[in-house]
Design a protein around this motif. Structure first.
Motif, PDB file in Angstrom:
ATOM      1  N   LEU A  35      48.743 -15.348  -2.582  1.00  0.00           N
ATOM      2  CA  LEU A  35      48.047 -15.710  -3.820  1.00  0.00           C
ATOM      3  C   LEU A  35      46.563 -15.971  -3.567  1.00  0.00           C
ATOM      4  N   TYR A  36      46.249 -16.469  -2.384  1.00  0.00           N
ATOM      5  CA  TYR A  36      44.856 -16.780  -2.040  1.00  0.00           C
ATOM      6  C   TYR A  36      44.032 -15.525  -1.747  1.00  0.00           C
ATOM      7  N   ARG A  37      44.678 -14.497  -1.210  1.00  0.00           N
ATOM      8  CA  ARG A  37      43.961 -13.323  -0.709  1.00  0.00           C
ATOM      9  C   ARG A  37      42.971 -12.724  -1.720  1.00  0.00           C
ATOM     10  N   PRO A  38      43.372 -12.443  -2.970  1.00  0.00           N
ATOM     11  CA  PRO A  38      42.410 -11.827  -3.884  1.00  0.00           C
ATOM     12  C   PRO A  38      41.237 -12.742  -4.245  1.00  0.00           C
ATOM     13  N   MET A  39      41.404 -14.031  -4.079  1.00  0.00           N
ATOM     14  CA  MET A  39      40.295 -14.952  -4.361  1.00  0.00           C
ATOM     15  C   MET A  39      39.379 -15.103  -3.151  1.00  0.00           C
ATOM     16  N   LEU A  40      39.945 -14.967  -1.951  1.00  0.00           N
ATOM     17  CA  LEU A  40      39.169 -15.138  -0.722  1.00  0.00           C
ATOM     18  C   LEU A  40      38.410 -13.872  -0.332  1.00  0.00           C
ATOM     19  N   GLU A  41      38.981 -12.713  -0.619  1.00  0.00           N
ATOM     20  CA  GLU A  41      38.339 -11.456  -0.212  1.00  0.00           C
ATOM     21  C   GLU A  41      36.911 -11.315  -0.729  1.00  0.00           C
ATOM     22  N   PRO A  42      36.635 -11.621  -2.011  1.00  0.00           N
ATOM     23  CA  PRO A  42      35.248 -11.517  -2.471  1.00  0.00           C
ATOM     24  C   PRO A  42      34.309 -12.495  -1.759  1.00  0.00           C
ATOM     25  N   MET A  43      34.870 -13.553  -1.204  1.00  0.00           N
ATOM     26  CA  MET A  43      34.072 -14.529  -0.462  1.00  0.00           C
ATOM     27  C   MET A  43      33.902 -14.106   0.992  1.00  0.00           C
ATOM     28  N   GLY A  44      34.602 -13.042   1.396  1.00  0.00           N
ATOM     29  CA  GLY A  44      34.531 -12.566   2.770  1.00  0.00           C
ATOM     30  C   GLY A  44      35.333 -13.406   3.742  1.00  0.00           C
ATOM     31  N   LEU A  45      36.349 -14.120   3.232  1.00  0.00           N
ATOM     32  CA  LEU A  45      37.138 -15.010   4.074  1.00  0.00           C
ATOM     33  C   LEU A  45      38.592 -14.586   4.135  1.00  0.00           C
ATOM     34  N   THR A  46      39.193 -14.787   5.301  1.00  0.00           N
ATOM     35  CA  THR A  46      40.641 -14.712   5.434  1.00  0.00           C
ATOM     36  C   THR A  46      41.184 -16.117   5.179  1.00  0.00           C
ATOM     37  N   HIS A  47      42.486 -16.228   5.022  1.00  0.00           N
ATOM     38  CA  HIS A  47      43.057 -17.562   4.792  1.00  0.00           C
ATOM     39  C   HIS A  47      42.791 -18.513   5.967  1.00  0.00           C
ATOM     40  N   PRO A  48      42.987 -18.102   7.229  1.00  0.00           N
ATOM     41  CA  PRO A  48      42.656 -19.023   8.326  1.00  0.00           C
ATOM     42  C   PRO A  48      41.180 -19.441   8.330  1.00  0.00           C
ATOM     43  N   GLN A  49      40.284 -18.508   7.997  1.00  0.00           N
ATOM     44  CA  GLN A  49      38.857 -18.854   7.923  1.00  0.00           C
ATOM     45  C   GLN A  49      38.599 -19.835   6.780  1.00  0.00           C
ATOM     46  N   TYR A  50      39.300 -19.681   5.682  1.00  0.00           N
ATOM     47  CA  TYR A  50      39.193 -20.597   4.548  1.00  0.00           C
ATOM     48  C   TYR A  50      39.583 -22.007   4.985  1.00  0.00           C
ATOM     49  N   LEU A  51      40.651 -22.124   5.760  1.00  0.00           N
ATOM     50  CA  LEU A  51      41.069 -23.444   6.243  1.00  0.00           C
ATOM     51  C   LEU A  51      39.987 -24.081   7.119  1.00  0.00           C
ATOM     52  N   VAL A  52      39.347 -23.271   7.961  1.00  0.00           N
ATOM     53  CA  VAL A  52      38.242 -23.777   8.785  1.00  0.00           C
ATOM     54  C   VAL A  52      37.112 -24.269   7.883  1.00  0.00           C
ATOM     55  N   MET A  53      36.773 -23.473   6.887  1.00  0.00           N
ATOM     56  CA  MET A  53      35.691 -23.859   5.980  1.00  0.00           C
ATOM     57  C   MET A  53      36.040 -25.122   5.203  1.00  0.00           C
TER      58      MET A  53
END
Length: 152
Positions: A35-53
């Protein structure tokens, strides 16, 4: 026999796939992360990178050691994530001035600015899940308890 053991004895086939907690957690995890993938892709992030951020938006600056502890990731897994985020211009990694052995992670200006886009993600995920917020909070509490039990 305890109440839990009595309950377990009532399950007709304790090895059935649909009765396995590990299976339910694995499938739920994959589906929620999807569910996160389509929201993160435009930000240039993978889910693990999102967690780091997320950790950095909340606590930066952080040492790699502290970031590793917060995310419950070993440094060998975290290091490539940090390298990619640094290449993307979202973070800096530098030796701490007070201790050269400590590698600190800080946000760049673009990394800080990305937070505004990320603030739209949690409510969108709640909406896409279609579950009452109270139920999601209970699920979060139960999963947090599982994490506590399995990491001590």
């Amino acid at each position: 026999m305890t109440d839990d053991a009595d309950l377990a004895a009532k399950i007709p086939n304790p090895l059935a796939l649909e009765h396995q907690v590990c299976f339910a957690l694995a499938v739920a995890s994959r589906n929620v992360i999807a569910l996160y993938r389509p929201m993160l892709e435009p930000m240039g992030l993978t889910h693990p990178q999102y967690l780091v951020m997320l950790a950095l938006w909340q606590h930066a600056p952080l040492s790699v050691k502290d970031l590793s502890r917060l995310l419950q990731l070993d440094p060998g897994t975290l290091s490539p994530l940090l390298k990619r985020l640094e290449t993307a211009g979202l973070i800096h990694r530098r030796r701490a001035p007070h201790d050269e052995r400590v590698l600190e992670v800080t946000l760049t200006e673009p990394g800080r600015a990305l937070r505004a886009d990320a603030e739209r993600i949690p409510p969108a995920v709640v909406e896409r899940l279609g579950m009452p917020l109270e139920e999601l909070l209970q699920l979060h509490a139960a999963l947090t308890r599982v994490i506590e039990i399995t990491t001590t």
